[in-house]
Motif scaffolding. Sequence first.
Motif, PDB file in Angstrom:
ATOM      1  N   GLY A   1      70.789  -0.106 -31.212  1.00  0.00           N
ATOM      2  CA  GLY A   1      70.616  -0.157 -29.754  1.00  0.00           C
ATOM      3  C   GLY A   1      71.894   0.068 -28.970  1.00  0.00           C
ATOM      4  O   GLY A   1      71.880   0.014 -27.737  1.00  0.00           O
ATOM      5  N   HIS A   2      72.997   0.375 -29.671  1.00  0.00           N
ATOM      6  CA  HIS A   2      74.282   0.568 -28.994  1.00  0.00           C
ATOM      7  C   HIS A   2      74.176   1.646 -27.903  1.00  0.00           C
ATOM      8  O   HIS A   2      73.513   2.652 -28.071  1.00  0.00           O
ATOM      9  CB  HIS A   2      75.329   0.975 -30.045  1.00  0.00           C
ATOM     10  N   ASP A   3      74.916   1.409 -26.822  1.00  0.00           N
ATOM     11  CA  ASP A   3      74.987   2.338 -25.687  1.00  0.00           C
ATOM     12  C   ASP A   3      73.590   2.727 -25.186  1.00  0.00           C
ATOM     13  O   ASP A   3      73.227   3.915 -25.194  1.00  0.00           O
ATOM     14  CB  ASP A   3      75.820   3.583 -26.043  1.00  0.00           C
ATOM     15  N   ASP A   4      72.833   1.709 -24.786  1.00  0.00           N
ATOM     16  CA  ASP A   4      71.527   1.945 -24.176  1.00  0.00           C
ATOM     17  C   ASP A   4      70.593   2.696 -25.129  1.00  0.00           C
ATOM     18  O   ASP A   4      69.786   3.524 -24.703  1.00  0.00           O
ATOM     19  CB  ASP A   4      71.742   2.754 -22.873  1.00  0.00           C
ATOM     20  N   GLY A   5      70.749   2.421 -26.426  1.00  0.00           N
ATOM     21  CA  GLY A   5      69.842   3.017 -27.421  1.00  0.00           C
ATOM     22  C   GLY A   5      70.270   4.364 -27.952  1.00  0.00           C
ATOM     23  O   GLY A   5      69.540   4.981 -28.728  1.00  0.00           O
ATOM     24  N   ARG A   6      71.455   4.841 -27.550  1.00  0.00           N
ATOM     25  CA  ARG A   6      71.911   6.149 -28.067  1.00  0.00           C
ATOM     26  C   ARG A   6      72.119   6.083 -29.587  1.00  0.00           C
ATOM     27  O   ARG A   6      71.939   7.066 -30.297  1.00  0.00           O
ATOM     28  CB  ARG A   6      73.200   6.589 -27.359  1.00  0.00           C
TER      29      ARG A   6
ATOM     30  N   LYS B   1      61.997  11.409 -25.764  1.00  0.00           N
ATOM     31  CA  LYS B   1      63.377  11.391 -25.235  1.00  0.00           C
ATOM     32  C   LYS B   1      64.072  12.748 -25.334  1.00  0.00           C
ATOM     33  O   LYS B   1      64.782  13.157 -24.415  1.00  0.00           O
ATOM     34  CB  LYS B   1      64.219  10.403 -26.066  1.00  0.00           C
TER      35      LYS B   1
ATOM     36  N   LYS C   1      71.362   9.759 -16.996  1.00  0.00           N
ATOM     37  CA  LYS C   1      71.197  10.329 -18.338  1.00  0.00           C
ATOM     38  C   LYS C   1      69.967  11.210 -18.443  1.00  0.00           C
ATOM     39  O   LYS C   1      69.642  11.701 -19.511  1.00  0.00           O
ATOM     40  CB  LYS C   1      71.069   9.177 -19.348  1.00  0.00           C
TER      41      LYS C   1
ATOM     42  N   ASP D   1      73.080  12.704 -23.048  1.00  0.00           N
ATOM     43  CA  ASP D   1      72.881  11.637 -22.056  1.00  0.00           C
ATOM     44  C   ASP D   1      73.529  11.993 -20.716  1.00  0.00           C
ATOM     45  O   ASP D   1      74.092  11.119 -20.028  1.00  0.00           O
ATOM     46  CB  ASP D   1      73.481  10.311 -22.566  1.00  0.00           C
TER      47      ASP D   1
ATOM     48  N   LYS E   1      65.869  12.869 -21.829  1.00  0.00           N
ATOM     49  CA  LYS E   1      67.324  12.721 -21.782  1.00  0.00           C
ATOM     50  C   LYS E   1      67.976  14.089 -21.604  1.00  0.00           C
ATOM     51  O   LYS E   1      67.501  15.093 -22.154  1.00  0.00           O
ATOM     52  CB  LYS E   1      67.834  12.090 -23.078  1.00  0.00           C
TER      53      LYS E   1
ATOM     54  N   ARG F   1      73.970  11.374 -30.230  1.00  0.00           N
ATOM     55  CA  ARG F   1      72.828  10.473 -30.360  1.00  0.00           C
ATOM     56  C   ARG F   1      72.534  10.405 -31.861  1.00  0.00           C
ATOM     57  O   ARG F   1      72.482  11.435 -32.532  1.00  0.00           O
ATOM     58  CB  ARG F   1      71.639  11.062 -29.601  1.00  0.00           C
TER      59      ARG F   1
END
Length: 452
Positions: free
Chosen positions: A191-196, A366, A37, A413, A375, A148
């Motif tokens: 925090g879903h999908d590694d914080g996305r 990020k 990512k 990502d 990212k 995001r």
Amino acid sequence: MTEEPKPCDLLVTGDLILTLDAASSTLRSGAIAVAGKTIVDIGPAEALRAKWAPAREIDGTGRIVMPGLVNVHNHTPLMITRGMIEDVGFAPMYTPGIPQGHWLTEDDAYALSSLGMYELLRAGCTTVVDFYRYPSSCARAAAELGLRAVIAGRVHDADPASLATGRHEYSPAIGTASLAENAALIERWNGHDDGRIRCDWAPHAPDTCSDDLLREVKKLADAHGGNIHTHLSQLPAEIEAVKERTGLTPPQLMDKLGLLDEKMIAAHCIHMDRHDIELCGKSRMTVAHAPIGNAKGGRIAPIMELKEAGARIALCTDTFSGDLIEAMRWAISMQRINRQGNVLDARTVLDWGTREGAEAIGWGDKVGSLEVGKKADIVMLDNRSPSLAPLVDGYGVLVHSASGHDVDTVIVDGKVVLSGGRLTLADGDAIVANAQKAATALWQRAGRQPIG
Ligand SMILES: [Zn+2]
């Protein structure tokens, strides 16, 4: 001895790369290498091709490459009002005769939010702050389409039915329900999908939230972290209601209750006197500047004064468009009219729509620029478009002449989520059709028969 090329997942090339990093680095015939990512290298295309062995290459011949745009205040379910609210009122919550948020079902909110998220991606917006009723629908739409997002509920205890007729009646039951909705959103999606997908708290406005409710949100937001998103000094009716209730202006009230600080992102900030501007500046809060919506309501926010006082400025479309490049142009024109001079330029508003927005939401490390370690949120615009020629420094033509429609490819990502203007993770045509179906039924309920 020449080194063997190292494996990476993606190599994106471009005729021109605008990194928007602190040094404003630009690259002719450049490339970006992505592993997973994350951006792992940026430099001349020829050098990166020798250095990296990518699993996939996206050829950026005829493309301008830039970081994904960051839209810091939006409400995708309010796509229901598009093309109608502009001529009958300003803020939908205060306007009679249009479908209101409390009419929507969760399915309606999801259908409309999917449309809004689709439009945002189509116009190169990779990060959005979106909050409304049924916020889990917004989180789901963003997650599915690949954006995001920072999502929040719409916390208030003023009764929307009374607001639409010009009154402020408060109901503890409405407050409790909206707090519960925001809490459930955080529980399910933060925090879903590694914080996305991140979730925050969003009290709607100082007039639609009682003092007790605002105190409660502040307590919850402090415990949770993240920002507080709200509307501030948006309408004369808001200021009158707050003054009548508390004797204070909206910024004074927010300050007294402890909400006015660097964690606050407040849209509009239009009706402010010198003291309000100073107070906001001192607090280091962020103004989510919504020039398109402001102008459509016949108003100009004192953005340059707020900036000079110390407030941070980021950009948003507030659902009046999905196109943040359009918002950049409106911001420039409005401040030049307001100050009767050339007070704002393309480079500054481009930062508001990228780096400054990312920093405001706590994601400055990020996103917001193309740099190693950040990212891989990358936008490619079709430089063969007549509106993107001639290309000189890149910034001017992008802000003053391009539009979201020139966006060709979007990567979030490290994953391609828009290619050739089409969504890759969802069926865009079905999204438009579903939103139309929901809107037709809601407008019929409001007494308007959609055409066709
Ligand atoms: Zn708003």
